[in-house]
Design a protein around this motif. Structure first.
Motif, mmCIF file in Angstrom:
data_model
loop_
_atom_site.group_PDB
_atom_site.id
_atom_site.type_symbol
_atom_site.label_atom_id
_atom_site.label_comp_id
_atom_site.label_asym_id
_atom_site.label_seq_id
_atom_site.Cartn_x
_atom_site.Cartn_y
_atom_site.Cartn_z
ATOM 1 N N SER A 46 -4.179 3.303 -5.028
ATOM 2 C CA SER A 46 -2.828 3.451 -4.475
ATOM 3 C C SER A 46 -2.216 2.144 -4.012
ATOM 4 N N GLU A 47 -2.775 1.035 -4.410
ATOM 5 C CA GLU A 47 -2.205 -0.272 -4.056
ATOM 6 C C GLU A 47 -1.259 -0.738 -5.163
ATOM 7 N N LEU A 48 -0.112 -1.264 -4.748
ATOM 8 C CA LEU A 48 0.868 -1.799 -5.687
ATOM 9 C C LEU A 48 0.992 -3.304 -5.498
ATOM 10 N N GLN A 49 0.882 -4.050 -6.573
ATOM 11 C CA GLN A 49 1.100 -5.489 -6.560
ATOM 12 C C GLN A 49 2.260 -5.807 -7.489
ATOM 13 N N VAL A 50 3.238 -6.525 -6.987
ATOM 14 C CA VAL A 50 4.372 -6.966 -7.794
ATOM 15 C C VAL A 50 4.338 -8.481 -7.864
ATOM 16 N N VAL A 51 4.408 -9.009 -9.075
ATOM 17 C CA VAL A 51 4.312 -10.454 -9.283
ATOM 18 C C VAL A 51 5.482 -10.915 -10.133
ATOM 19 N N GLY A 52 6.223 -11.896 -9.646
ATOM 20 C CA GLY A 52 7.308 -12.497 -10.416
ATOM 21 C C GLY A 52 6.936 -13.904 -10.825
ATOM 22 N N ALA A 53 7.539 -14.392 -11.879
ATOM 23 C CA ALA A 53 7.245 -15.736 -12.367
ATOM 24 C C ALA A 53 8.534 -16.479 -12.680
ATOM 25 N N TYR A 59 0.853 -1.187 0.000
ATOM 26 C CA TYR A 59 0.000 0.000 0.000
ATOM 27 C C TYR A 59 0.888 1.237 0.000
ATOM 28 N N ILE A 60 0.704 2.084 -1.003
ATOM 29 C CA ILE A 60 1.449 3.335 -1.102
ATOM 30 C C ILE A 60 0.515 4.484 -0.730
ATOM 31 N N HIS A 61 0.917 5.257 0.248
ATOM 32 C CA HIS A 61 0.062 6.359 0.684
ATOM 33 C C HIS A 61 -0.095 7.359 -0.467
ATOM 34 N N ASP A 103 13.275 -27.766 -23.505
ATOM 35 C CA ASP A 103 13.002 -27.488 -22.103
ATOM 36 C C ASP A 103 13.848 -26.311 -21.669
ATOM 37 N N GLY A 104 13.543 -25.776 -20.496
ATOM 38 C CA GLY A 104 14.310 -24.637 -20.010
ATOM 39 C C GLY A 104 13.621 -23.927 -18.862
ATOM 40 N N ILE A 105 14.269 -22.905 -18.370
ATOM 41 C CA ILE A 105 13.775 -22.099 -17.259
ATOM 42 C C ILE A 105 13.109 -20.847 -17.804
ATOM 43 N N GLU A 106 11.966 -20.481 -17.252
ATOM 44 C CA GLU A 106 11.258 -19.274 -17.654
ATOM 45 C C GLU A 106 11.182 -18.311 -16.480
ATOM 46 N N VAL A 107 11.402 -17.034 -16.756
ATOM 47 C CA VAL A 107 11.338 -15.996 -15.735
ATOM 48 C C VAL A 107 10.435 -14.877 -16.226
ATOM 49 N N GLY A 108 9.581 -14.364 -15.386
ATOM 50 C CA GLY A 108 8.695 -13.264 -15.753
ATOM 51 C C GLY A 108 8.494 -12.320 -14.589
ATOM 52 N N LEU A 109 8.075 -11.103 -14.886
ATOM 53 C CA LEU A 109 7.835 -10.094 -13.857
ATOM 54 C C LEU A 109 6.683 -9.209 -14.285
ATOM 55 N N ASP A 110 5.795 -8.914 -13.378
ATOM 56 C CA ASP A 110 4.677 -8.027 -13.668
ATOM 57 C C ASP A 110 4.383 -7.190 -12.429
ATOM 58 N N ALA A 111 3.692 -6.092 -12.631
ATOM 59 C CA ALA A 111 3.294 -5.227 -11.524
ATOM 60 C C ALA A 111 2.008 -4.520 -11.894
ATOM 61 N N ARG A 112 1.180 -4.234 -10.883
ATOM 62 C CA ARG A 112 -0.074 -3.501 -11.101
ATOM 63 C C ARG A 112 -0.191 -2.427 -10.022
ATOM 64 N N TYR A 113 -0.681 -1.265 -10.451
ATOM 65 C CA TYR A 113 -0.839 -0.147 -9.511
ATOM 66 C C TYR A 113 -2.205 0.488 -9.725
ATOM 67 N N GLY A 114 -2.896 0.762 -8.627
ATOM 68 C CA GLY A 114 -4.229 1.333 -8.699
ATOM 69 C C GLY A 114 -4.212 2.849 -8.737
ATOM 70 N N LEU A 115 -4.518 3.427 -9.899
ATOM 71 C CA LEU A 115 -4.681 4.877 -9.975
ATOM 72 C C LEU A 115 -5.956 5.298 -9.257
ATOM 73 N N LEU A 170 -6.280 -2.661 1.090
ATOM 74 C CA LEU A 170 -5.730 -3.611 0.140
ATOM 75 C C LEU A 170 -6.863 -4.401 -0.502
ATOM 76 N N SER A 171 -6.533 -5.151 -1.544
ATOM 77 C CA SER A 171 -7.533 -5.996 -2.190
ATOM 78 C C SER A 171 -8.058 -7.039 -1.221
ATOM 79 N N ASP A 172 -9.269 -7.522 -1.475
ATOM 80 C CA ASP A 172 -9.919 -8.488 -0.602
ATOM 81 C C ASP A 172 -9.066 -9.738 -0.448
ATOM 82 N N ARG A 173 -8.987 -10.252 0.759
ATOM 83 C CA ARG A 173 -8.220 -11.482 1.007
ATOM 84 C C ARG A 173 -8.856 -12.684 0.321
ATOM 85 N N ASN A 174 -10.174 -12.707 0.282
ATOM 86 C CA ASN A 174 -10.903 -13.814 -0.340
ATOM 87 C C ASN A 174 -10.839 -13.671 -1.859
#
Length: 287
Positions: A93-100, A17-19, A110-122, A78-82
């Motif tokens: 103003s909530e920031l979510q960072v997601v890595g993969a 949570y970003i103020h 075959d191989g290793i995959e890496v990803g990164l994403d982020a979401r911010y609530g305006l 923050l977003s609902d826990r459920n």
């Protein structure tokens, strides 16, 4: 937001949570620090997976794990826990960072995959992310039940075109996504989207329509089972249709942190459609 970047397998979730009084430079600095820390851990995990798993896996194995949680000043902001009642957009103003991170196999590749994403609530209705955005134009009632509708746009995926001098093929598109919450325990999710595949240095582009339908059900407190099916109607590819099905379990460790396991299957054949084998994986299992 769901991206077809091959097969996204490990979700390392973080909610911050970003103020609202934070300046943009403070927000950018905080986001950079969090992203760097995630990438450092992801790099270590990828090396461990190579040592432990090796290169003889028949299916993609993935792990879904939580990395880090930065405490929220007020939990109800923050977003609902459920997961069942959680909105399709993040809170103001909530920031979510997601890595993969994951290990996958498709045929002989075959191989290793890496990803990164982020979401911010305006705002509570408008979310921006890395290469995508989503806006909620129909909100559910005060009791969190009923219909919710959103529209989204941005990057929908990426493949690698096979042939001399392999080039990245980016998919851009727009979608409408909805959720109907029947109760605190059960919800129906659905959506439709259009994706344009931009093949560089050629006039032979492709596009597709996607239609998905799924259900979420809370079997125990904080534990939600989800099942989803996606139909892909492909144009200007060898395959005319492709199917994807997935089943997952999400466990909310706290309002800040989720973890889970999943299994999925896709009939999309990247080689048959002119892409490299490592562009997409057919099976996935992990957490």
């Amino acid at each position: 937001e769901s991206l077809y970047l091959g097969s996204k397998v490990i979700n390392l979730s973080m909610y911050l949570y970003i103020h609202p009084a934070f300046t943009f430079s403070q927000f950018a600095h905080t986001f950079l620090q969090l992203s760097t820390r995630i990438l450092q851990v992801v790099s270590v995990l990828s090396l461990l997976l190579k040592q432990v798993i090796g290169h003889n896996m028949l299916n993609k194995i993935s792990f879904l794990a939580a990395l880090l949680c930065v405490g929220a000043s007020q939990a109800n902001e923050l977003s609902d826990r459920n997961l069942v009642t959680r909105s399709l957009t993040v809170q103001d103003s909530e920031l979510q960072v997601v890595g993969a991170l994951g290990y996958g196999k498709n045929g002989d590749e075959d191989g290793i995959e890496v990803g990164l994403d982020a979401r911010y609530g305006l705002s509570d209705d408008w979310t921006i992310g890395l290469g995508h955005t989503r806006y909620r134009f129909l909100e559910r009632g005060n009791n969190d039940l009923g219909l919710e509708l959103t529209v989204g746009a941005g990057l929908k995926g990426m493949y690698e075109k096979s042939g001399r001098g392999n080039v990245d093929v980016l998919g851009y598109g727009a979608d409408i996504a909805g959720k109907y919450v029947y109760s605190q325990d059960t919800a129906l999710v659905f959506g439709a989207q259009y994706v344009f595949w931009n093949v560089q240095h050629t006039d032979k582009n492709a596009d597709e329509y996607r239609f998905n339908l799924g259900v979420q059900h809370q079997v125990f407190e904080d534990v939600v089972i989800s099942a989803d099916y996606t139909l892909r109607s492909l144009n200007d590819m060898t395959q005319s249709t492709a199917h994807k099905a997935s089943v997952s379990m999400n466990y909310a460790l706290s309002k800040n942190l989720d973890t889970g396991v999943f299994v999925n299957y896709s009939s999309f054949d990247p080689v048959k459609n002119g892409f490299t084998a490592e562009s997409a994986n057919k099976q996935g299992i992990g957490g």
